[in-house]
Design a protein around this motif. Structure first.
Motif, short mmCIF file in Angstrom:
data_model
loop_
_atom_site.label_atom_id
_atom_site.label_comp_id
_atom_site.label_asym_id
_atom_site.label_seq_id
_atom_site.Cartn_x
_atom_site.Cartn_y
_atom_site.Cartn_z
N ARG A 111 0.82 -1.22 0.00
CA ARG A 111 0.00 0.00 0.00
C ARG A 111 0.85 1.27 0.00
O ARG A 111 0.54 2.24 -0.66
CB ARG A 111 -0.91 0.04 1.23
CG ARG A 111 -2.14 -0.79 1.09
CD ARG A 111 -3.07 -0.47 2.23
NE ARG A 111 -4.16 -1.42 2.26
CZ ARG A 111 -4.89 -1.69 3.32
NH1 ARG A 111 -4.62 -1.10 4.46
NH2 ARG A 111 -5.87 -2.55 3.26
N HIS A 112 1.92 1.25 0.79
CA HIS A 112 2.71 2.46 0.99
C HIS A 112 4.01 2.48 0.19
O HIS A 112 4.68 3.50 0.15
CB HIS A 112 3.04 2.64 2.48
CG HIS A 112 1.82 2.72 3.34
ND1 HIS A 112 1.05 3.85 3.45
CD2 HIS A 112 1.23 1.79 4.14
CE1 HIS A 112 0.05 3.64 4.27
NE2 HIS A 112 0.12 2.39 4.71
N LYS A 113 4.37 1.37 -0.40
CA LYS A 113 5.63 1.21 -1.15
C LYS A 113 6.86 1.40 -0.26
O LYS A 113 7.96 1.54 -0.74
CB LYS A 113 5.71 2.14 -2.37
CG LYS A 113 4.60 1.91 -3.37
CD LYS A 113 4.64 0.50 -3.90
CE LYS A 113 3.52 0.29 -4.92
NZ LYS A 113 3.04 -1.04 -4.97
N CYS A 114 6.63 1.49 1.01
CA CYS A 114 7.70 1.49 2.01
C CYS A 114 7.04 1.22 3.35
O CYS A 114 5.82 1.25 3.46
CB CYS A 114 8.45 2.83 2.04
SG CYS A 114 7.43 4.20 2.62
N TYR A 115 7.83 0.95 4.36
CA TYR A 115 7.25 0.71 5.67
C TYR A 115 7.05 2.04 6.38
O TYR A 115 7.98 2.85 6.48
CB TYR A 115 8.14 -0.20 6.51
CG TYR A 115 8.14 -1.62 6.03
CD1 TYR A 115 6.97 -2.36 6.03
CD2 TYR A 115 9.30 -2.23 5.58
CE1 TYR A 115 6.95 -3.67 5.58
CE2 TYR A 115 9.29 -3.54 5.14
CZ TYR A 115 8.11 -4.26 5.14
OH TYR A 115 8.09 -5.54 4.70
N PRO A 116 5.84 2.30 6.87
CA PRO A 116 5.59 3.57 7.57
C PRO A 116 6.29 3.59 8.93
O PRO A 116 6.71 2.56 9.44
CB PRO A 116 4.07 3.58 7.73
CG PRO A 116 3.66 2.16 7.66
CD PRO A 116 4.66 1.46 6.79
N ASP A 117 6.39 4.78 9.50
CA ASP A 117 7.02 4.94 10.82
C ASP A 117 6.28 4.17 11.91
O ASP A 117 6.88 3.73 12.87
CB ASP A 117 7.09 6.43 11.20
CG ASP A 117 8.00 7.20 10.27
OD1 ASP A 117 8.90 6.56 9.68
OD2 ASP A 117 7.82 8.42 10.14
N ASN A 118 4.98 4.05 11.75
CA ASN A 118 4.17 3.38 12.76
C ASN A 118 3.89 1.92 12.38
O ASN A 118 2.81 1.39 12.65
CB ASN A 118 2.87 4.14 13.00
CG ASN A 118 1.99 4.17 11.75
OD1 ASN A 118 2.45 3.87 10.66
ND2 ASN A 118 0.74 4.54 11.94
N LEU A 119 4.86 1.25 11.76
CA LEU A 119 4.67 -0.12 11.30
C LEU A 119 4.26 -1.06 12.43
O LEU A 119 3.31 -1.82 12.29
CB LEU A 119 5.94 -0.65 10.63
CG LEU A 119 5.88 -2.12 10.18
CD1 LEU A 119 4.82 -2.29 9.10
CD2 LEU A 119 7.24 -2.59 9.71
N LYS A 120 4.96 -0.99 13.56
CA LYS A 120 4.65 -1.89 14.67
C LYS A 120 3.20 -1.71 15.13
O LYS A 120 2.48 -2.67 15.33
CB LYS A 120 5.61 -1.67 15.83
CG LYS A 120 5.34 -2.64 16.99
CD LYS A 120 6.29 -2.44 18.14
CE LYS A 120 6.06 -3.31 19.33
NZ LYS A 120 4.88 -4.08 19.46
N GLU A 121 2.79 -0.45 15.25
CA GLU A 121 1.41 -0.17 15.68
C GLU A 121 0.40 -0.68 14.66
O GLU A 121 -0.61 -1.28 15.02
CB GLU A 121 1.24 1.33 15.89
CG GLU A 121 -0.15 1.71 16.38
CD GLU A 121 -0.32 3.22 16.51
OE1 GLU A 121 -1.47 3.66 16.52
OE2 GLU A 121 0.70 3.95 16.59
N ALA A 122 0.69 -0.48 13.38
CA ALA A 122 -0.21 -0.94 12.32
C ALA A 122 -0.31 -2.46 12.32
O ALA A 122 -1.41 -3.02 12.20
CB ALA A 122 0.26 -0.44 10.96
N VAL A 123 0.81 -3.13 12.47
CA VAL A 123 0.82 -4.61 12.51
C VAL A 123 0.08 -5.09 13.76
O VAL A 123 -0.73 -6.02 13.69
CB VAL A 123 2.26 -5.16 12.46
CG1 VAL A 123 2.28 -6.66 12.74
CG2 VAL A 123 2.89 -4.87 11.10
#
Length: 152
Positions: free
Chosen positions: A117-129
């Motif tokens: 979706r983002h073509k990169c990992y967002p800063d809040n990856l852990k929270e999103a996962v």
């Protein structure tokens, strides 16, 4: 004199059985109250601090009285059609290893979906996962609850 708390087809089933002398006698067989168990299982499903294994452990607690995880079933049809010769079987158990494997693959798929979706990992990856896994855990608990609810 009959117990006023006992209600035929609500709290007990009236049966005719042979006693030790071979005489036929009326015997009331208690109907287990499964509403408390169902509500307890439903509370575990709704509690985000509980997982599928917590739900399974509680279900095992409630069915510990059934030999071989089965029980005889009587349906409200004509008398001679009412008794089923087979048994209702409890759902298969999930092992810790199986659930950890499911969690691993779900987490991997969620990370891939976020990346696509983002073509990169967002800063809040852990929270999103974590949020996506919480939703996935709820989904698994709901599916297990449906199976347990059918058994009870």
């Amino acid at each position: 004199m009959e117990n006023p708390q006992r209600k035929i087809n609500e709290t007990c089933i009236a049966t005719i059985q042979k006693n030790g002398n071979g005489d036929l006698v009326k015997v009331d067989v208690e109907i287990p109250d499964s509403e408390r168990a169902i509500n307890d299982l439903r509370n575990i499903v709704e509690n985000d601090n509980c997982d599928v294994m917590d739900l399974q452990r509680r279900f095992r607690y409630y069915i510990r009285f059934y030999q071989d995880d089965t029980y005889k079933l009587c349906l409200p049809y004509a008398y001679n059609d009412a008794y089923i010769k087979s048994e209702v079987k409890a759902p298969m158990e999930i092992t810790d290893k199986e659930i950890e494997k499911k969690r691993y693959w779900a987490t991997r798929d969620i990370r891939r979906m976020i990346y696509s979706r983002h073509k990169c990992y967002p800063d809040n990856l852990k929270e999103a996962v974590d949020n996506a896994m919480l939703a996935k855990e709820r989904e698994w608990k709901n599916k297990r609850f449906e199976k347990y609810n059918r058994f009870h």
